[in-house]
Write a protein that holds these residues in place. Structure first.
Motif, PDB file in Angstrom:
ATOM      1  N   ALA A   1      11.894  12.010   8.621  1.00 49.83           N
ATOM      2  CA  ALA A   1      12.839  10.915   8.392  1.00 49.83           C
ATOM      3  C   ALA A   1      12.098   9.657   7.954  1.00 49.83           C
ATOM      4  O   ALA A   1      12.563   8.933   7.074  1.00 49.83           O
ATOM      5  CB  ALA A   1      13.642  10.649   9.662  1.00 49.83           C
ATOM      6  N   LEU A   2      10.933   9.402   8.538  1.00 48.35           N
ATOM      7  CA  LEU A   2      10.169   8.212   8.163  1.00 48.35           C
ATOM      8  C   LEU A   2       9.700   8.305   6.710  1.00 48.35           C
ATOM      9  O   LEU A   2       9.792   7.324   5.963  1.00 48.35           O
ATOM     10  CB  LEU A   2       8.977   8.030   9.097  1.00 48.35           C
ATOM     11  N   GLU A   3       9.223   9.451   6.291  1.00 52.43           N
ATOM     12  CA  GLU A   3       8.795   9.629   4.902  1.00 52.43           C
ATOM     13  C   GLU A   3       9.951   9.390   3.937  1.00 52.43           C
ATOM     14  O   GLU A   3       9.798   8.694   2.930  1.00 52.43           O
ATOM     15  CB  GLU A   3       8.230  11.029   4.687  1.00 52.43           C
ATOM     16  N   LEU A   4      11.101   9.960   4.236  1.00 50.56           N
ATOM     17  CA  LEU A   4      12.268   9.784   3.371  1.00 50.56           C
ATOM     18  C   LEU A   4      12.718   8.327   3.330  1.00 50.56           C
ATOM     19  O   LEU A   4      13.074   7.803   2.270  1.00 50.56           O
ATOM     20  CB  LEU A   4      13.414  10.674   3.841  1.00 50.56           C
ATOM     21  N   ALA A   5      12.684   7.653   4.483  1.00 50.66           N
ATOM     22  CA  ALA A   5      13.126   6.264   4.543  1.00 50.66           C
ATOM     23  C   ALA A   5      12.189   5.351   3.760  1.00 50.66           C
ATOM     24  O   ALA A   5      12.646   4.515   2.975  1.00 50.66           O
ATOM     25  CB  ALA A   5      13.220   5.807   6.001  1.00 50.66           C
ATOM     26  N   ILE A   6      10.897   5.514   3.934  1.00 50.70           N
ATOM     27  CA  ILE A   6       9.933   4.661   3.225  1.00 50.70           C
ATOM     28  C   ILE A   6       9.997   4.922   1.725  1.00 50.70           C
ATOM     29  O   ILE A   6       9.933   3.991   0.914  1.00 50.70           O
ATOM     30  CB  ILE A   6       8.506   4.886   3.765  1.00 50.70           C
ATOM     31  N   ASP A   7      10.161   6.174   1.336  1.00 49.56           N
ATOM     32  CA  ASP A   7      10.264   6.501  -0.093  1.00 49.56           C
ATOM     33  C   ASP A   7      11.518   5.910  -0.722  1.00 49.56           C
ATOM     34  O   ASP A   7      11.528   5.582  -1.911  1.00 49.56           O
ATOM     35  CB  ASP A   7      10.248   8.016  -0.305  1.00 49.56           C
ATOM     36  N   ALA A   8      12.589   5.754   0.062  1.00 47.51           N
ATOM     37  CA  ALA A   8      13.852   5.252  -0.471  1.00 47.51           C
ATOM     38  C   ALA A   8      13.939   3.727  -0.498  1.00 47.51           C
ATOM     39  O   ALA A   8      14.815   3.172  -1.153  1.00 47.51           O
ATOM     40  CB  ALA A   8      15.017   5.808   0.357  1.00 47.51           C
ATOM     41  N   LEU A   9      13.025   3.038   0.178  1.00 45.89           N
ATOM     42  CA  LEU A   9      13.112   1.578   0.277  1.00 45.89           C
ATOM     43  C   LEU A   9      13.139   0.855  -1.070  1.00 45.89           C
ATOM     44  O   LEU A   9      13.962  -0.055  -1.243  1.00 45.89           O
ATOM     45  CB  LEU A   9      11.967   1.031   1.130  1.00 45.89           C
ATOM     46  N   PRO A  10      12.281   1.188  -2.039  1.00 49.96           N
ATOM     47  CA  PRO A  10      12.331   0.437  -3.308  1.00 49.96           C
ATOM     48  C   PRO A  10      13.667   0.560  -4.040  1.00 49.96           C
ATOM     49  O   PRO A  10      14.032  -0.338  -4.792  1.00 49.96           O
ATOM     50  CB  PRO A  10      11.204   1.060  -4.132  1.00 49.96           C
ATOM     51  N   GLY A  11      14.403   1.631  -3.815  1.00 49.85           N
ATOM     52  CA  GLY A  11      15.704   1.782  -4.450  1.00 49.85           C
ATOM     53  C   GLY A  11      16.816   1.016  -3.753  1.00 49.85           C
ATOM     54  O   GLY A  11      17.865   0.756  -4.332  1.00 49.85           O
ATOM     55  N   VAL A  12      16.591   0.627  -2.504  1.00 53.54           N
ATOM     56  CA  VAL A  12      17.616  -0.042  -1.717  1.00 53.54           C
ATOM     57  C   VAL A  12      17.342  -1.546  -1.592  1.00 53.54           C
ATOM     58  O   VAL A  12      18.260  -2.353  -1.630  1.00 53.54           O
ATOM     59  CB  VAL A  12      17.710   0.592  -0.306  1.00 53.54           C
ATOM     60  N   PHE A  13      16.075  -1.909  -1.481  1.00 54.38           N
ATOM     61  CA  PHE A  13      15.687  -3.306  -1.291  1.00 54.38           C
ATOM     62  C   PHE A  13      14.826  -3.761  -2.462  1.00 54.38           C
ATOM     63  O   PHE A  13      14.076  -2.980  -3.043  1.00 54.38           O
ATOM     64  CB  PHE A  13      14.887  -3.479   0.004  1.00 54.38           C
ATOM     65  N   GLU A  14      14.940  -5.057  -2.765  1.00 50.70           N
ATOM     66  CA  GLU A  14      14.080  -5.637  -3.792  1.00 50.70           C
ATOM     67  C   GLU A  14      12.822  -6.139  -3.096  1.00 50.70           C
ATOM     68  O   GLU A  14      12.822  -7.175  -2.435  1.00 50.70           O
ATOM     69  CB  GLU A  14      14.795  -6.784  -4.495  1.00 50.70           C
ATOM     70  N   LEU A  15      11.749  -5.364  -3.238  1.00 54.22           N
ATOM     71  CA  LEU A  15      10.501  -5.711  -2.584  1.00 54.22           C
ATOM     72  C   LEU A  15       9.676  -6.616  -3.492  1.00 54.22           C
ATOM     73  O   LEU A  15       9.620  -6.404  -4.699  1.00 54.22           O
ATOM     74  CB  LEU A  15       9.712  -4.438  -2.257  1.00 54.22           C
ATOM     75  N   PRO A  16       9.022  -7.626  -2.906  1.00 53.07           N
ATOM     76  CA  PRO A  16       8.182  -8.506  -3.720  1.00 53.07           C
ATOM     77  C   PRO A  16       7.010  -7.724  -4.326  1.00 53.07           C
ATOM     78  O   PRO A  16       6.544  -6.741  -3.760  1.00 53.07           O
ATOM     79  CB  PRO A  16       7.667  -9.548  -2.725  1.00 53.07           C
ATOM     80  N   ALA A  17       6.554  -8.199  -5.476  1.00 52.83           N
ATOM     81  CA  ALA A  17       5.408  -7.555  -6.128  1.00 52.83           C
ATOM     82  C   ALA A  17       4.159  -7.784  -5.288  1.00 52.83           C
ATOM     83  O   ALA A  17       3.984  -8.835  -4.669  1.00 52.83           O
ATOM     84  CB  ALA A  17       5.217  -8.126  -7.524  1.00 52.83           C
ATOM     85  N   LEU A  18       3.304  -6.816  -5.290  1.00 50.43           N
ATOM     86  CA  LEU A  18       2.056  -6.895  -4.539  1.00 50.43           C
ATOM     87  C   LEU A  18       1.032  -7.679  -5.351  1.00 50.43           C
ATOM     88  O   LEU A  18       0.737  -7.322  -6.490  1.00 50.43           O
ATOM     89  CB  LEU A  18       1.534  -5.489  -4.248  1.00 50.43           C
ATOM     90  N   ALA A  19       0.516  -8.750  -4.779  1.00 51.07           N
ATOM     91  CA  ALA A  19      -0.501  -9.555  -5.451  1.00 51.07           C
ATOM     92  C   ALA A  19      -1.872  -9.107  -4.952  1.00 51.07           C
ATOM     93  O   ALA A  19      -2.211  -9.298  -3.792  1.00 51.07           O
ATOM     94  CB  ALA A  19      -0.284 -11.029  -5.155  1.00 51.07           C
ATOM     95  N   VAL A  20      -2.640  -8.504  -5.832  1.00 47.65           N
ATOM     96  CA  VAL A  20      -3.961  -8.022  -5.464  1.00 47.65           C
ATOM     97  C   VAL A  20      -4.989  -9.094  -5.832  1.00 47.65           C
ATOM     98  O   VAL A  20      -5.090  -9.485  -6.994  1.00 47.65           O
ATOM     99  CB  VAL A  20      -4.284  -6.700  -6.192  1.00 47.65           C
ATOM    100  N   PRO A  21      -5.746  -9.597  -4.858  1.00 48.66           N
ATOM    101  CA  PRO A  21      -6.719 -10.634  -5.178  1.00 48.66           C
ATOM    102  C   PRO A  21      -7.901 -10.069  -5.959  1.00 48.66           C
ATOM    103  O   PRO A  21      -8.179  -8.880  -5.902  1.00 48.66           O
ATOM    104  CB  PRO A  21      -7.176 -11.130  -3.806  1.00 48.66           C
ATOM    105  N   GLN A  22      -8.582 -10.967  -6.682  1.00 47.53           N
ATOM    106  CA  GLN A  22      -9.773 -10.565  -7.417  1.00 47.53           C
ATOM    107  C   GLN A  22     -10.848 -10.202  -6.401  1.00 47.53           C
ATOM    108  O   GLN A  22     -11.054 -10.920  -5.414  1.00 47.53           O
ATOM    109  CB  GLN A  22     -10.227 -11.711  -8.306  1.00 47.53           C
TER     110      GLN A  22
END
Length: 93
Positions: free
Chosen positions: A52-73
């Motif tokens: 259930a956790l795998e399915l829930a985490i995989d579905a999050l980007p389709g349900v919520f607008e997640l902020p873009a990940l800022a990778v530092p130099q």
């Protein structure tokens, strides 16, 4: 799936969203609960091997607008003078 497992999945998804910068309003929490409702149905399908956790985490980007990940130099740009080879004009003799 028992109640404690579902509670753990809710907590992990909620914490993931908080740490991602999503502001958790009552409407957002209701969306998490709707997501979990669909995840429970998917987990009970025959032939499903995901948790259930795998399915829930995989579905999050389709349900919520997640902020873009800022990778530092990871390091400053490499420059010739930064490693000690640069000799100023005044010191050349």
């Amino acid at each position: 799936m028992n109640e404690l497992d579902l509670h753990d999945v809710f907590n992990r998804v909620h914490l993931y969203l908080l740490e991602s910068g999503v502001v958790m309003t009552p409407d957002q929490c209701a969306r998490v609960l709707q997501l979990l409702q669909s995840v429970v149905a998917d987990v009970q399908r025959p032939g499903n091997t995901a948790t259930a956790l795998e399915l829930a985490i995989d579905a999050l980007p389709g349900v919520f607008e997640l902020p873009a990940l800022a990778v530092p130099q990871i390091s400053p740009p490499l420059q010739r003078g930064s490693i000690g080879y640069h000799v100023p004009e005044a010191r050349r003799g």
